[in-house]
Design an enzyme around this catalytic site. Structure first.
Site, PDB file in Angstrom:
ATOM      1  N   ASP A  69       0.851  -1.189   0.000  1.00  0.00           N
ATOM      2  CA  ASP A  69       0.000   0.000   0.000  1.00  0.00           C
ATOM      3  C   ASP A  69       0.885   1.237   0.000  1.00  0.00           C
ATOM      4  O   ASP A  69       2.030   1.191   0.472  1.00  0.00           O
ATOM      5  CB  ASP A  69      -0.937   0.030   1.219  1.00  0.00           C
ATOM      6  CG  ASP A  69      -2.019   1.079   1.033  1.00  0.00           C
ATOM      7  OD1 ASP A  69      -2.922   0.843   0.193  1.00  0.00           O
ATOM      8  OD2 ASP A  69      -1.959   2.146   1.677  1.00  0.00           O
TER       9      ASP A  69
HETATM   10  N1  LIG Z   1       3.029   3.690 -12.751  1.00  0.00           N
HETATM   11  C1  LIG Z   1       3.030   4.403 -11.589  1.00  0.00           C
HETATM   12  N2  LIG Z   1       2.086   4.137 -10.645  1.00  0.00           N
HETATM   13  C2  LIG Z   1       2.142   4.878  -9.519  1.00  0.00           C
HETATM   14  C3  LIG Z   1       3.074   5.905  -9.297  1.00  0.00           C
HETATM   15  N3  LIG Z   1       2.818   6.451  -8.069  1.00  0.00           N
HETATM   16  C4  LIG Z   1       1.781   5.779  -7.548  1.00  0.00           C
HETATM   17  N4  LIG Z   1       1.372   4.825  -8.413  1.00  0.00           N
HETATM   18  C5  LIG Z   1       0.269   3.876  -8.249  1.00  0.00           C
HETATM   19  C6  LIG Z   1       0.769   2.553  -7.721  1.00  0.00           C
HETATM   20  C7  LIG Z   1      -0.473   2.011  -7.070  1.00  0.00           C
HETATM   21  O1  LIG Z   1      -1.235   1.315  -8.033  1.00  0.00           O
HETATM   22  C8  LIG Z   1      -1.226   3.257  -6.625  1.00  0.00           C
HETATM   23  C9  LIG Z   1      -1.126   3.438  -5.126  1.00  0.00           C
HETATM   24  O2  LIG Z   1      -2.366   3.130  -4.570  1.00  0.00           O
HETATM   25  P1  LIG Z   1      -2.610   1.838  -3.656  1.00  0.00           P
HETATM   26  O3  LIG Z   1      -1.383   1.522  -2.854  1.00  0.00           O
HETATM   27  O4  LIG Z   1      -3.900   2.064  -2.966  1.00  0.00           O
HETATM   28  O5  LIG Z   1      -2.730   0.630  -4.695  1.00  0.00           O
HETATM   29  P2  LIG Z   1      -3.911   0.289  -5.703  1.00  0.00           P
HETATM   30  O6  LIG Z   1      -5.248   0.553  -5.100  1.00  0.00           O
HETATM   31  O7  LIG Z   1      -3.611   0.957  -7.015  1.00  0.00           O
HETATM   32  O8  LIG Z   1      -3.694  -1.261  -5.944  1.00  0.00           O
HETATM   33  P3  LIG Z   1      -3.805  -2.456  -4.874  1.00  0.00           P
HETATM   34  O9  LIG Z   1      -4.345  -1.882  -3.588  1.00  0.00           O
HETATM   35  O10 LIG Z   1      -2.417  -2.994  -4.739  1.00  0.00           O
HETATM   36  O11 LIG Z   1      -4.760  -3.423  -5.531  1.00  0.00           O
HETATM   37  O12 LIG Z   1      -0.610   4.369  -7.254  1.00  0.00           O
HETATM   38  C10 LIG Z   1       4.044   6.163 -10.318  1.00  0.00           C
HETATM   39  O13 LIG Z   1       4.903   7.053 -10.217  1.00  0.00           O
HETATM   40  N5  LIG Z   1       3.992   5.378 -11.426  1.00  0.00           N
END
Ligand SMILES: Nc1nc2c(ncn2[C@H]2C[C@H](O)[C@@H](COP(=O)(O)OP(=O)(O)OP(=O)(O)O)O2)c(=O)[nH]1
EC number: 3.6.1.9
Length: 193
Positions: A69
């Site tokens: 996270d």
């Molecule tokens: N490609 C890319 N993604 C980024 C960057 N900074 C942040 N992110 C994305 C990665 C994660 O998918 C998201 C962070 O949000 P979370 O930790 O809540 O994860 P998310 O809900 O996307 O996926 P998950 O909880 O692992 O199913 O932001 C960046 O510089 N490049």
């Protein structure tokens, strides 16, 4: 070695794990991401990474499960993923011309009660840019699905004046730490499929 599951829906996290080459599959964690109000960002990401990993491990008790996270901390504000362009604009207006910290937690759970976790911080300083440049960056759409509304490996690198720490940590997984946790757990690397 039992199979490895990445407890994530993140394409950025998948891209980082694909680069590592360790066989894995993904499963959506499907958890409530609410945390107690006022919880420090580093504690919030740690709590959520563990929650995500445990949710998938409950469904796959024999597997190794990696959860993660991420939150952005700038001054007293804690930022997650923007819900729309206006929210992305507001996030970037907070970050431009300032220094912020990306906190990313990872948790590795495994058979026999294995539990290892860490939180990694990366400090980033952004250039101050005029509103018309900010709108052009928003037009790229990189803000979608990204905590902090930018992609450090994409067009967003043009905003970056300074970065201190693990760059992959910004993208979604601190790969130096992920490799350390996997090696400590006994994973082998460069194994022919
Ligand atoms: N490609 C890319 N993604 C980024 C960057 N900074 C942040 N992110 C994305 C990665 C994660 O998918 C998201 C962070 O949000 P979370 O930790 O809540 O994860 P998310 O809900 O996307 O996926 P998950 O909880 O692992 O199913 O932001 C960046 O510089 N490049």
């Amino acid at each position: 070695m039992s199979e490895l599951i990445l407890a994530s829906t993140s394409s950025a996290r998948r891209a980082l794990m694909d680069g590592l080459g360790v066989p894995y599959r993904t499963k959506a964690p499907g958890v409530d991401e609410h945390v107690p109000a006022g919880l420090p960002a580093d504690e919030a990401v740690r709590m959520l990474a563990v929650r995500k990993a445990r949710a998938v491990q409950e469904r796959h008790p024999e597997a190794w499960v990696l959860g993660a996270d991420q939150l952005v901390e700038v001054g007293s504000d804690v930022l997650g993923k923007p819900r729309d362009r206006d929210a992305a604009r507001a996030q970037l207006q907070r970050l431009l011309g300032n220094t912020h910290v990306i906190h990313t937690a990872v948790c590795l759970l495994g058979p026999g009660g294995h539990h290892s976790e860490t939180v990694e911080d990366t400090r980033l300083t952004f250039f101050p840019v005029p509103p018309e440049e900010l709108e052009r960056y928003l037009d790229t759409g990189e803000w979608e699905g990204c905590a902090g509304s930018y992609r450090v490996e994409g067009r967003g690198q043009a905003l970056l004046q300074k970065l201190e720490g693990d760059r992959t940590n910004v993208q979604g997984l601190p790969m130096l730490s992920v490799v350390r946790l996997l090696r400590q757990a006994g994973f082998d690397f460069f194994v022919r499929p």
